[in-house]
Design a protein around this motif. Structure first.
Motif, short mmCIF file in Angstrom:
data_model
loop_
_atom_site.label_atom_id
_atom_site.label_comp_id
_atom_site.label_asym_id
_atom_site.label_seq_id
_atom_site.Cartn_x
_atom_site.Cartn_y
_atom_site.Cartn_z
N UNK A 273 10.18 -4.40 -5.84
CA UNK A 273 8.79 -4.04 -5.51
C UNK A 273 8.02 -3.72 -6.79
N UNK A 274 8.73 -3.28 -7.83
CA UNK A 274 8.08 -3.02 -9.12
C UNK A 274 8.07 -4.28 -9.99
N UNK A 275 9.24 -4.87 -10.19
CA UNK A 275 9.34 -5.87 -11.27
C UNK A 275 8.89 -7.27 -10.87
N UNK A 276 8.96 -7.62 -9.58
CA UNK A 276 8.35 -8.89 -9.16
C UNK A 276 6.85 -8.85 -9.42
N UNK B 6 2.40 -0.04 -20.67
CA UNK B 6 1.32 -1.03 -20.57
C UNK B 6 1.54 -1.93 -19.36
N UNK B 7 2.78 -2.41 -19.21
CA UNK B 7 3.04 -3.33 -18.10
C UNK B 7 2.95 -2.63 -16.76
N UNK C 149 16.60 -6.63 -16.69
CA UNK C 149 15.79 -6.83 -17.89
C UNK C 149 14.69 -7.84 -17.61
N UNK C 150 13.59 -7.74 -18.37
CA UNK C 150 12.51 -8.74 -18.28
C UNK C 150 12.28 -9.34 -19.65
N UNK D 35 12.54 -12.57 -15.25
CA UNK D 35 13.69 -11.70 -15.47
C UNK D 35 14.59 -12.29 -16.55
N UNK D 36 15.28 -11.42 -17.32
CA UNK D 36 16.35 -11.88 -18.21
C UNK D 36 17.56 -12.22 -17.35
N UNK D 37 18.24 -13.27 -17.69
CA UNK D 37 19.41 -13.70 -16.91
C UNK D 37 20.68 -13.68 -17.75
N UNK D 38 20.59 -13.10 -18.97
CA UNK D 38 21.71 -13.21 -19.93
C UNK D 38 22.36 -11.87 -20.24
N UNK D 39 22.05 -10.81 -19.48
CA UNK D 39 22.52 -9.48 -19.87
C UNK D 39 23.75 -9.02 -19.09
N UNK D 40 23.95 -9.57 -17.92
CA UNK D 40 25.09 -9.14 -17.08
C UNK D 40 26.04 -10.29 -16.78
N UNK D 41 25.85 -11.44 -17.41
CA UNK D 41 26.70 -12.59 -17.16
C UNK D 41 25.92 -13.83 -17.54
#
Ligand code: FDA
Length: 497
Positions: free
Chosen positions: A407-410, A173-174, A321-322, A420-426
């Motif tokens: 280019x995709x997620x922005x 969908x997104x 992640x988003x 964006x998720x900021x809690x998955x890699x640190x």
């Protein structure tokens, strides 16, 4: 056994090694395979061969006392846990600027990977393997590889109804609302089994968090395809927990292969020497490169050329992640087997898989593994001071790949009003830029070897794994590794044996 003389010795039991073993055996040649990891054919005390990502135990990691999960934080908290040191299935091999994840055991990467079985688009093939004839590959060797691996696609009607793929439908969908092409990605998982997992009529594997440390059911790893066929010829034997340390020219012709037998603590318990007429290096991009770089630098194989160790790339891997809105839940039950991707390769240099976050609770997160056209390439070199092989990749070299994934997620974030998720890699870290799942190169085709994998300078020595591919395949790599191995072994059997 020590002192044996074998016609062909294959180092490693991943894709390249399994193709070589099967085709040589079918041609009537006896093959011995050496594998540093375990056989993975015996259940543990819980009745299962493999442990799940939700409850990793000693079976999870290769010789570590703490897990090193690719996604190592959740809600900003570290989630790695202590385990006992053991010859576990997933190696998180640390170099100075990158951690390279690899499978250890009979079946190599097929034991731990996501099973995504993607043939590159034909228009991208000359970027992937510029010296290989695309007609041969697309008419003969890609079809042969796909058949041998048991590749299939999810049933599209079932996909719409399966709660375990809600995360994929949200991804679609997104992507669609931002104008990106989205499509199904083929896989070697048994899709009929998957449907039964969702229906609750069989024991769950993909729907029970099994993936990185092995799937107990459903996945057609090499153990069930090429290796099963190879064993059935009666000409192939495999020694697990044996690691090749050296390959040296023998006085009377052929090669003396020195092999360390390991226990499950990783200690050498015995050293064996075997004489082989021919040796195939199929230890994976990192394993083959490490062996060849060391053997050249230490004067064991001095005539190997200066291309050895060069042309290594990460297949442009980056993860992110988003955070979705509350009206876009991705589901508390998520299949570990991804089935779809977003293609922005031509315009933006990124192909992004819609990946699961199978933590067992609703996270309102969308997660993606991107393959990007990152042009950076690194080199392996011998470090005489440490007695180890180094890789000169730097973490900052991921930046072109991050820019391509953006280019995709922005664009999707702007359209959806999400972040964006900021809690998955640190703690406050957006990009998973510290790792790769897709090491490629180090003994590049038509450079370190001839155009069929014959090592320059040493008749009877061959490379037949991901180290032949110069750093990028534009999609997930194992179908291309398999197809290239099918092409090369056919030529080698016809002309060298
Ligand atoms: P591979 O690494 O498979 O096999 C090499 C074998 O040699 C290993 O079993 C190793 O233990 C052994 N070995 C190494 N050194 C040795 C020595 N000195 N002596 C004896 N044995 C030795 N790809 C894809 O196309 N789709 C996907 O979905 C994924 N997903 C994915 C997830 C994860 C977590 C990982 C780690 C990887 C993937 N991949 C993937 C990548 C894919 O698995 C990888 O590209 C292939 O396994 C590489 O195949 P090779 O034949 O080159 O080596």
């Amino acid at each position: 056994a020590s002192g044996d003389h074998v016609p062909v010795l294959v180092i490693g039991t991943g894709y390249g090694g399994s193709v070589a073993a099967l085709r040589l055996a079918q041609a009537g040649i006896d093959v011995h395979m050496i594998e540093m990891g375990m056989a993975w054919d015996t259940p543990g005390s819980d009745g299962k061969i493999f442990c799940s990502t939700l409850n990793p135990d000693q079976r999870s990691y290769w010789l570590r006392t703490k897990t090193k999960q690719p996604l190592n934080y959740f809600l900003g908290f570290p989630i790695d846990r202590n385990i006992s040191r053991y010859t576990g299935i997933l190696d998180a091999e640390d170099f100075a600027g990158i951690t390279v994840y690899q499978g250890r055991g009979v079946g190599g990467g097929s034991l731990v990977n996501g099973g995504m079985a993607v043939t590159p688009k034909r228009e991208n093939f000359s970027f992937v393997l510029p010296t290989v004839n695309p007609d041969e590959m697309y008419d003969t060797y890609y079809p042969r590889a796909n058949a041998g691996l048991g590749v299939g696609v999810i049933d599209s009607a079932w996909f719409e109804s399966a709660s375990a793929y809600q995360y994929s439908r949200v991804g679609r969908k997104h992507a669609g609302r931002s104008g990106f092409p989205w499509g199904f990605v083929p896989n070697v998982y048994d899709w009929d089994y998957m449907e039964q997992e969702q229906a609750g009529t069989v024991t769950r594997s993909a729907l029970a968090g099994e993936i990185l440390y092995g799937n107990n059911y459903g996945k057609k790893s090499l153990q069930k395809t090429y290796i099963a066929q190879a064993k059935a010829t009666g000409r192939v034997t495999i020694s697990p927990l044996h690691r090749v340390a050296s390959v040296a020219p023998a006085a009377g012709g052929g090669y003396t292969v020195s092999i360390d037998q390991l226990n499950t603590n990783g200690d050498t318990t015995n050293v064996k020497t075997v004489l082989a007429d021919r040796v195939f290096f199929a230890a994976g991009s990192v394993g083959t490169s490490k062996l060849l770089v060391k053997l050249k630098a230490t004067g064991v194989l001095p005539n190997l050329n200066d291309e050895i160790g060069k042309g290594w790339g990460d297949n442009g891997n980056v993860m992110c992640g988003r955070a979705n809105h509350l009206w876009d839940p991705t589901g508390s039950l998520q299949s570990t087997i991804p089935c779809s991707g977003i293609d922005n390769w031509t315009a933006g240099g990124a192909f992004s898989e819609v990946a699961p976050l199978p933590v067992g609770i609703e996270t309102f997160a969308s997660f993606y593994l991107s393959i990007t056209k990152n042009p950076n390439r690194a080199q392996f070199s011998w470090n005489a001071a440490t007695g180890k092989v180094d890789l000169n990749w730097q973490t900052a070299w991921k930046q072109p790949g991050i820019n391509m994934a953006k280019t995709i997620f922005d664009k999707i974030n702007a359209k959806e009003g999400t972040i964006y998720r900021t809690d998955l890699f640190g703690v406050y870290k957006i990009w998973g830029d510290h790792l790769t799942y897709h090491p490629l190169g180090g003994a590049v085709l038509d450079k370190a070897t001839d155009n069929y994998g014959r090592l320059v300078g040493y008749p009877g020595l061959y490379v037949i794994d991901g180290s032949l591919i110069p750093g990028n395949t534009s999609v997930n790599p194992f179908v291309t590794i398999t197809a290239l191995a099918e092409r090369n072994i056919e030529k080698i059997i016809a002309t060298d044996l």
